[in-house]
Design a protein around this motif. Structure first.
Motif, PDB file in Angstrom:
ATOM      1  N   UNK A 142       0.835  -1.208   0.000  1.00 19.56           N
ATOM      2  CA  UNK A 142       0.000   0.000   0.000  1.00 19.56           C
ATOM      3  C   UNK A 142       0.869   1.257   0.000  1.00 19.56           C
ATOM      4  N   UNK A 143       1.924   1.255   0.815  1.00 19.20           N
ATOM      5  CA  UNK A 143       2.817   2.416   0.880  1.00 19.20           C
ATOM      6  C   UNK A 143       3.504   2.647  -0.469  1.00 19.20           C
ATOM      7  N   UNK A 144       3.948   1.570  -1.109  1.00 19.36           N
ATOM      8  CA  UNK A 144       4.605   1.709  -2.411  1.00 19.36           C
ATOM      9  C   UNK A 144       3.609   2.219  -3.448  1.00 19.36           C
ATOM     10  N   UNK A 145       2.356   1.738  -3.394  1.00 16.83           N
ATOM     11  CA  UNK A 145       1.337   2.202  -4.341  1.00 16.83           C
ATOM     12  C   UNK A 145       1.097   3.697  -4.189  1.00 16.83           C
ATOM     13  N   UNK A 146       1.049   4.178  -2.941  1.00 16.96           N
ATOM     14  CA  UNK A 146       0.870   5.613  -2.699  1.00 16.96           C
ATOM     15  C   UNK A 146       2.053   6.388  -3.272  1.00 16.96           C
ATOM     16  N   UNK A 147       3.258   5.890  -3.060  1.00 19.49           N
ATOM     17  CA  UNK A 147       4.449   6.578  -3.578  1.00 19.49           C
ATOM     18  C   UNK A 147       4.474   6.571  -5.108  1.00 19.49           C
ATOM     19  N   UNK A 148       4.023   5.463  -5.697  1.00 20.54           N
ATOM     20  CA  UNK A 148       3.917   5.418  -7.157  1.00 20.54           C
ATOM     21  C   UNK A 148       2.987   6.522  -7.661  1.00 20.54           C
ATOM     22  N   UNK A 149       1.855   6.672  -6.973  1.00 18.82           N
ATOM     23  CA  UNK A 149       0.883   7.680  -7.403  1.00 18.82           C
ATOM     24  C   UNK A 149       1.436   9.088  -7.208  1.00 18.82           C
ATOM     25  N   UNK A 150       2.155   9.291  -6.126  1.00 19.26           N
ATOM     26  CA  UNK A 150       2.799  10.592  -5.906  1.00 19.26           C
ATOM     27  C   UNK A 150       3.766  10.895  -7.043  1.00 19.26           C
ATOM     28  N   UNK A 151       4.593   9.909  -7.403  1.00 23.62           N
ATOM     29  CA  UNK A 151       5.547  10.112  -8.503  1.00 23.62           C
ATOM     30  C   UNK A 151       4.814  10.445  -9.801  1.00 23.62           C
ATOM     31  N   UNK A 152       3.738   9.727 -10.070  1.00 19.21           N
ATOM     32  CA  UNK A 152       3.001   9.962 -11.310  1.00 19.21           C
ATOM     33  C   UNK A 152       2.411  11.362 -11.340  1.00 19.21           C
ATOM     34  N   UNK A 201     -10.304  21.570 -13.974  1.00 23.51           N
ATOM     35  CA  UNK A 201      -9.457  20.382 -13.891  1.00 23.51           C
ATOM     36  C   UNK A 201      -8.248  20.648 -13.002  1.00 23.51           C
ATOM     37  N   UNK A 202      -7.663  21.851 -13.116  1.00 24.79           N
ATOM     38  CA  UNK A 202      -6.527  22.219 -12.263  1.00 24.79           C
ATOM     39  C   UNK A 202      -6.934  22.198 -10.790  1.00 24.79           C
ATOM     40  N   UNK A 203      -8.134  22.725 -10.515  1.00 26.00           N
ATOM     41  CA  UNK A 203      -8.599  22.732  -9.121  1.00 26.00           C
ATOM     42  C   UNK A 203      -8.828  21.327  -8.598  1.00 26.00           C
ATOM     43  N   UNK A 204      -9.407  20.458  -9.449  1.00 24.59           N
ATOM     44  CA  UNK A 204      -9.611  19.070  -9.034  1.00 24.59           C
ATOM     45  C   UNK A 204      -8.275  18.396  -8.732  1.00 24.59           C
ATOM     46  N   UNK A 205      -7.298  18.586  -9.615  1.00 21.91           N
ATOM     47  CA  UNK A 205      -5.992  17.961  -9.444  1.00 21.91           C
ATOM     48  C   UNK A 205      -5.288  18.494  -8.199  1.00 21.91           C
ATOM     49  N   UNK A 206      -5.380  19.806  -7.990  1.00 22.84           N
ATOM     50  CA  UNK A 206      -4.756  20.413  -6.813  1.00 22.84           C
ATOM     51  C   UNK A 206      -5.337  19.817  -5.534  1.00 22.84           C
ATOM     52  N   UNK A 207      -6.668  19.711  -5.462  1.00 23.79           N
ATOM     53  CA  UNK A 207      -7.310  19.156  -4.268  1.00 23.79           C
ATOM     54  C   UNK A 207      -6.926  17.691  -4.081  1.00 23.79           C
ATOM     55  N   UNK A 208      -6.899  16.916  -5.161  1.00 30.90           N
ATOM     56  CA  UNK A 208      -6.569  15.501  -5.061  1.00 30.90           C
ATOM     57  C   UNK A 208      -5.138  15.294  -4.576  1.00 30.90           C
ATOM     58  N   UNK A 209      -4.223  16.113  -5.089  1.00 32.39           N
ATOM     59  CA  UNK A 209      -2.822  15.999  -4.671  1.00 32.39           C
ATOM     60  C   UNK A 209      -2.653  16.334  -3.190  1.00 32.39           C
ATOM     61  N   UNK A 210      -3.353  17.359  -2.742  1.00 31.98           N
ATOM     62  CA  UNK A 210      -3.266  17.695  -1.309  1.00 31.98           C
ATOM     63  C   UNK A 210      -3.881  16.574  -0.478  1.00 31.98           C
ATOM     64  N   UNK A 211      -4.934  15.939  -1.005  1.00 34.99           N
ATOM     65  CA  UNK A 211      -5.519  14.809  -0.296  1.00 34.99           C
ATOM     66  C   UNK A 211      -4.559  13.645  -0.198  1.00 34.99           C
ATOM     67  N   UNK A 212      -3.815  13.364  -1.279  1.00 28.53           N
ATOM     68  CA  UNK A 212      -2.825  12.291  -1.249  1.00 28.53           C
ATOM     69  C   UNK A 212      -1.719  12.622  -0.243  1.00 28.53           C
ATOM     70  N   UNK A 213      -1.267  13.869  -0.252  1.00 31.49           N
ATOM     71  CA  UNK A 213      -0.219  14.281   0.689  1.00 31.49           C
ATOM     72  C   UNK A 213      -0.677  14.080   2.129  1.00 31.49           C
ATOM     73  N   UNK A 214      -1.959  14.337   2.382  1.00 29.82           N
ATOM     74  CA  UNK A 214      -2.503  14.194   3.733  1.00 29.82           C
ATOM     75  C   UNK A 214      -2.376  12.758   4.239  1.00 29.82           C
ATOM     76  N   UNK A 215      -2.396  11.760   3.313  1.00 32.61           N
ATOM     77  CA  UNK A 215      -2.376  10.352   3.705  1.00 32.61           C
ATOM     78  C   UNK A 215      -0.968   9.818   3.935  1.00 32.61           C
ATOM     79  N   UNK A 216       0.052  10.542   3.479  1.00 29.65           N
ATOM     80  CA  UNK A 216       1.414  10.017   3.520  1.00 29.65           C
ATOM     81  C   UNK A 216       2.007  10.185   4.920  1.00 29.65           C
ATOM     82  N   UNK A 217       2.535   9.088   5.480  1.00 26.98           N
ATOM     83  CA  UNK A 217       3.114   9.136   6.816  1.00 26.98           C
ATOM     84  C   UNK A 217       4.541   9.689   6.813  1.00 26.98           C
ATOM     85  N   UNK A 218       5.244   9.502   5.723  1.00 27.24           N
ATOM     86  CA  UNK A 218       6.623   9.982   5.622  1.00 27.24           C
ATOM     87  C   UNK A 218       6.622  11.518   5.565  1.00 27.24           C
ATOM     88  N   UNK A 219       7.115  12.177   6.613  1.00 23.20           N
ATOM     89  CA  UNK A 219       7.050  13.635   6.707  1.00 23.20           C
ATOM     90  C   UNK A 219       7.787  14.314   5.559  1.00 23.20           C
TER      91      UNK A 219
END
Length: 284
Positions: free
Chosen positions: A139-149, A171-189
């Motif tokens: 799961x952690x690697x999948x999240x990191x893959x998505x961050x890289x993408x 679309x920019x606003x959707x992407x911006x919100x989604x990226x911040x949401x992904x960042x919120x889930x990442x445990x690695x500071x």
């Protein structure tokens, strides 16, 4: 295995050792079609360090080929695996070994092992605990893959010679919100801060600003990352409950961040808070 994933594998091995109760755990990532053993806890020698395991060969190769956990009670005389790697295993003194794949989107990205120096079966509980550690690592690697993408997408967009046309603003606003949401889930500071900084750079590039706009008073409000996370979803028209689901927060926690943001921005409603944040270049 990416260089940045070493910490994730080490954390997975610490968790595996804790949950299985087995003293020796090890593993590594898959690259160029083979498994490379790089991380070890509790071993006595370096006999297996850097060992390259190919699909179908040995216990790890069996797991790579079949994409499922497998165990042997006594490695060297076992008849269900090949014996390409007997010498390093014998030098370490391992007998009972169980291995579990780290499977991400249908492909094996690594293998975790637990091993004992006697021939007593490690048992189903050990296999289940090791498999769970492998699942969490996947799961952690999948999240990191998505961050890289996503970061590659942002870098491509930021390097574009002209800003996107107005119809793409949503679309920019959707992407911006989604990226911040992904960042919120990442445990690695460090990784979380890196993604948030990339969001800010992407935002400035998309808006055609340098990020230095000030409010009329000359003092730019400073919103916390969590306040911006909440505002980014509110800006899409999400309710408090919907925002909470996106960010794994309770609705009351969302309301608390909204109250703090509106106070800092000097406004009295969620809609005015979004408008003020956009005016200051904090949101797209």
């Amino acid at each position: 295995m990416r260089a940045g994933d070493t910490d994730a594998f080490r954390q997975a091995l610490r968790l595996a050792r804790q949950r299985t109760g087995v003293r020796c755990v090890f593993g590594g990532g898959v690259g160029d079609g083979a498994l490379r053993l790089t991380e070890f806890v509790g071993t006595l020698t370096d006999s297996m360090r850097g060992l390259r395991v190919v699909p179908g060969r040995g216990l790890g190769g069996y797991v790579l080929a079949h994409q499922r956990p497998y165990a042997v009670n006594d490695y060297v005389p076992a008849t269900t695996i090949t014996h390409d790697y007997d010498n390093p295993v014998r030098r370490e003194g391992f007998r009972a070994i169980v291995a579990a794949p780290v499977t991400v989107r249908g492909g094996v990205r690594g293998v975790l092992y637990a091993a004992a120096r006697d021939a007593a079966p490690l048992g189903d509980r050990t296999t289940a605990a090791l498999t769970e550690a492998a699942r969490l690592l996947a799961h952690e690697i999948a999240v990191r893959d998505e961050v890289d993408r996503r970061m590659r997408l942002m870098e491509t967009a930021a390097a574009a010679p002209a800003p996107p046309p107005p119809p793409e603003l949503d679309a920019l606003r959707d992407l911006h919100a989604e990226l911040r949401g992904i960042a919120h889930e990442i445990e690695d500071t460090e990784l979380r801060d890196r993604l948030r900084n990339a969001c800010d750079r992407f935002l400035r590039a998309g808006l055609g600003t340098d990020g230095t706009d000030e409010d009329p008073s000359g003092e730019r409000p400073r919103l916390s990352p969590r306040e911006l996370d909440v505002l980014s979803y509110v800006a899409l028209g999400c309710t408090n409950a919907e925002t909470g689901r996106q960010l794994c927060l309770e609705p009351e926690t969302v309301k608390a961040y909204l109250r703090s943001a509106t106070r800092k921005l000097g406004v009295h409603s969620r809609h005015h808070a979004v408008a003020a944040a956009r005016r200051l270049g904090l949101l797209p």
